[in-house]
Design a protein around this motif. Structure first.
Motif, mmCIF file in Angstrom:
data_model
loop_
_atom_site.group_PDB
_atom_site.id
_atom_site.type_symbol
_atom_site.label_atom_id
_atom_site.label_comp_id
_atom_site.label_asym_id
_atom_site.label_seq_id
_atom_site.Cartn_x
_atom_site.Cartn_y
_atom_site.Cartn_z
ATOM 1 N N ASP A 420 0.830 -1.205 0.000
ATOM 2 C CA ASP A 420 0.000 0.000 0.000
ATOM 3 C C ASP A 420 0.866 1.257 0.000
ATOM 4 O O ASP A 420 0.553 2.245 -0.682
ATOM 5 C CB ASP A 420 -0.932 0.003 1.212
ATOM 6 N N ILE A 423 2.478 1.855 -3.494
ATOM 7 C CA ILE A 423 1.481 2.316 -4.459
ATOM 8 C C ILE A 423 1.114 3.774 -4.194
ATOM 9 O O ILE A 423 1.045 4.598 -5.119
ATOM 10 C CB ILE A 423 0.228 1.408 -4.402
ATOM 11 N N HIS A 472 -6.666 -2.905 -4.663
ATOM 12 C CA HIS A 472 -6.026 -2.215 -5.780
ATOM 13 C C HIS A 472 -6.441 -2.890 -7.104
ATOM 14 O O HIS A 472 -5.648 -3.606 -7.715
ATOM 15 C CB HIS A 472 -4.508 -2.241 -5.617
ATOM 16 N N LEU A 475 -4.100 -2.711 -10.265
ATOM 17 C CA LEU A 475 -2.715 -3.151 -10.129
ATOM 18 C C LEU A 475 -2.489 -4.437 -10.918
ATOM 19 O O LEU A 475 -3.289 -5.374 -10.837
ATOM 20 C CB LEU A 475 -2.391 -3.394 -8.655
#
Length: 679
Positions: A420, A423, A472, A475
């Motif tokens: 996290d 990102i 996500h 992703l």
């Protein structure tokens, strides 16, 4: 005989429900005409427990498996559940079948009464075979030498025919293929194809587990059997306690059928597409540049990256992945785990390189090896022992790394926070998740057997990946494990891309590229294309061709290449993008057979209803000529598009003669447009 017929879009399964345990006696394509049913004696389920063993290395003919009896079945449009019970022990086993392109199957074991069973084996699926007079296709797999397929006659090996008049025993042997440790593909691929020599019929299978597995073939009283499973006690130190409150579910497997080798691999391709958890972002299929292979090799710096980023953008890459080393001040193998950018490699911060990637309209990616903590990493002291795999309370350390236990809340939090943070801080849209350290047989933490502790950890990895995708959804994640050491469809049903190798020699990468679609979807097969400036045009072209029939994974010092070489890279990407438009509907075939590691000629065909892309490699000095059994079509050079050094002529409607006129190894991709209905 009481029969149950159940069909998927492609298969019909026939079971016998009376006269002993349930048996799966026939697996046929739905288009295959009805005929006499074989009557193999092999039960559908094999299961053993402490106190209910049998005197054999084979997992067939188990005491509990023979005692199971049909209770009922539950049938829906997409699922079949067959329940069997052994009233004496209280064991209930449910065989579950999901209709996909083929079938997906597993076993669920539970107890119907107080008491316990310590299971030592539970099959996921056992198929009765009409005979074992068959040819088995299977693949060895190792670092930089992946997907080495071979064929063998079962009768020539373990399954010798000893039946004679007056002597009716069958050989108490098996042909066993087993993977140990945490690399599901560390030595063998969890895939096989069995072609019957007497009929136009074949089976194909894959075991969908990211850890240990086992399959075996053997002869039974009537016919033979194919048995598929996850970890076992005999092979993997696996046992599990079964009670009324603690059921157990085996690992899933897939089964398909066809008429020959290539039709079965086509069916496996359709099955993989059916079980893949594809998300909208997976439709993008970008061209990814990665700085590792034959380029920075784990030594990135701002100074090295900035010109590479510019060059990758000029060539036409969509994503740019910074590979290993970005977090390290020096030797990083046994210090990994914090995943913070190096301050010496990036004096102005990693954000400088990441910003350049964004500025060049590419999506940034980072390499991460999430499941390990170096023994010299500060994180090793910050995380509790519960966060790691242990044996007898001692942390497992392999090659200077501790191994995180993904069942642990502390381990999961550490990895979730890492993903996290990266990102959020850098706008990362791609991770290359690597795995270079194996676990050994497993962990006994919590009082489990070693094998069951590893199974629970492997399942926790999958759950962790599912959680990342939930948080996500945009992703993309590449699956890498020292190349393709964990190339299984537990992982690949969830992840976007698979590294097919770490092989650095383009000549040796050719058979890996060609064989990969037997194990992984073409649209997931990440093949390195690392053109090297200053090599001959044919050498430069050969390196690019390796990437085109799959997912071209671009690397190389593109910032050093000449304008003519850059134009060749751009044309390769254009040819690749044209294939990408249809790639997720194409099915593989091998006109010259599955490639051998030392073959001079290699051929891979990706077939569609109107267009086929044929990739050809000639790895010896030329000129040379080869004939391929391919239906007549209109041939157009695809890459290089201006090629005049290879020629193609039709000997007749089903034989293509190819001549490579080059004096050195060379490779080409051609497009075949079908002028008549393909057979």
């Amino acid at each position: 005989m009481s029969l149950l017929h159940w069909s998927t879009p492609d298969l019909t399964l026939t079971f016998t429900l009376a006269d002993g345990p349930v048996r799966l006696v026939a697996v046929r394509e739905t288009t295959q005409p009805d005929g006499p049913l074989p009557d193999p004696s092999q039960p559908l389920v094999e299961v053993s427990a402490i106190g209910y063993g049998h005197s054999s290395n084979r997992h067939a003919n188990t005491v509990l498996g023979q005692r199971l009896r049909y209770v009922r079945h539950e049938d829906s449009e997409t699922t079949l559940r067959i329940l069997q019970e052994d009233p004496e022990s209280g064991l209930l086993v449910t065989s579950v079948f999901e209709a996909r392109a083929g079938v997906r199957a597993w076993s669920e074991a539970s107890m119907t009464q107080p008491g316990t069973l310590e299971l030592t084996f539970l099959s996921s699926l056992v198929v009765g075979l009409e005979s074992v007079d068959a040819e088995l296709y299977s693949a060895a797999n190792s670092w930089m030498a992946e997907s080495r397929w071979s064929a063998q006659e079962l009768r020539a090996g373990a399954l010798a025919d000893i039946v004679s008049e007056g002597h009716h025993h069958v050989a108490n042997t098996r042909h066993a293929v087993t993977s140990t440790n945490s690399w599901s593909c560390g030595e063998r691929l969890p895939i096989g194809v069995l072609v019957d020599r007497s009929t136009a019929y074949a089976h194909g299978w894959q075991i969908e587990h990211n850890g240990p597995w086992h399959y075996e073939l053997g002869e039974s009283r009537r016919g033979g059997y194919l048995l598929l499973s996850g970890p076992t006690d005999l092979e993997h130190q696996w046992t599990v306690e079964l009670t009324e409150d603690k059921p157990f579910t085996s690992v899933p497997v897939s089964l398909v059928a066809g008429t020959d080798r290539d039709s079965v691999f086509a069916a496996l391709t359709r099955q993989r597409r059916a079980i893949r958890q594809r998300r909208p972002i997976d439709d993008r299929m970008p061209v990814i540049f990665n700085d590792y292979m034959n380029t920075l090799l784990g030594d990135p710096t701002t100074e090295k990256l900035l010109p590479l980023i510019d060059a990758a953008a000029e060539a036409g890459a969509d994503y740019f992945c910074i590979d290993a080393g970005w977090y390290a001040e020096g030797d990083w193998w046994n210090t990994v785990g914090a995943w913070q950018p190096s301050t010496t490699r990036f004096p102005n911060g990693l954000a400088e390189a990441i910003k350049r990637i964004h500025d060049r309209d590419m999506v940034p990616g980072l390499w991460l090896e999430p499941e390990v903590i170096g023994v010299r990493s500060p994180i090793a002291g910050e995380l509790p022992d519960d966060a790691f795999l242990t044996r007898r309370g001692i942390r497992i350390a392999e090659g200077g790394r501790y191994l995180l236990d993904l069942r642990s809340a502390a381990a999961r939090k550490h990895l979730d926070d890492t993903v996290d943070r990266l990102i959020e801080e850098f706008g990362v849209g791609f991770f290359k998740f690597d795995n270079n350290t194996v676990t050994g047989p497993g962990t006994d933490k919590g009082g489990t057997s070693l094998g069951h502790g590893l199974l629970e950890h492997n399942r926790a990895i999958l759950d962790w990946l599912d959680g990342i995708h939930t948080r996500h959804p945009d992703l993309l994640i590449e699956n890498c494990g020292s190349g393709a050491m964990r190339m299984d469809y537990a992982m690949l049903s969830r992840l976007h891309l698979q590294s097919t190798s770490d092989q650095e020699d383009p000549l040796l990468y050719a058979p890996i590229t060609a064989a990969a679609p037997a194990a992984v979807l073409p649209e997931q097969a990440g093949h390195w294309a690392y053109p090297i400036t200053g090599t001959t045009r044919e050498q430069f072209t050969f390196a690019l061709v390796n990437g085109i029939p799959g997912r071209l994974y671009l690397s190389g010092h593109l910032n050093r290449i000449t304008p003519a070489e850059l134009e060749l890279v751009r044309s390769a990407l254009a040819a690749h993008r044209e294939i990408l438009e249809d790639l997720d509907s194409l099915v593989p075939a091998w006109p010259l057979g599955l490639p051998g590691w030392t073959d001079d000629w290699i051929a891979l065909s990706l077939n569609g209803p109107e267009t086929t892309y044929l990739t050809l490699w000639h790895r010896a000095a030329g000129p040379a000529t080869i004939s391929l059994p391919i239906p007549r079509a209109t041939i157009t050079p695809h890459f290089p598009a201006d090629d005049t050094d290879w020629t193609y002529t039709w000997a007749d409607d089903d034989v293509l003669t190819v001549t490579a006129h080059t004096p050195e190894p060379s490779a080409r991709v051609v497009r075949l447009t079908h002028t008549r209905e393909r057979t």
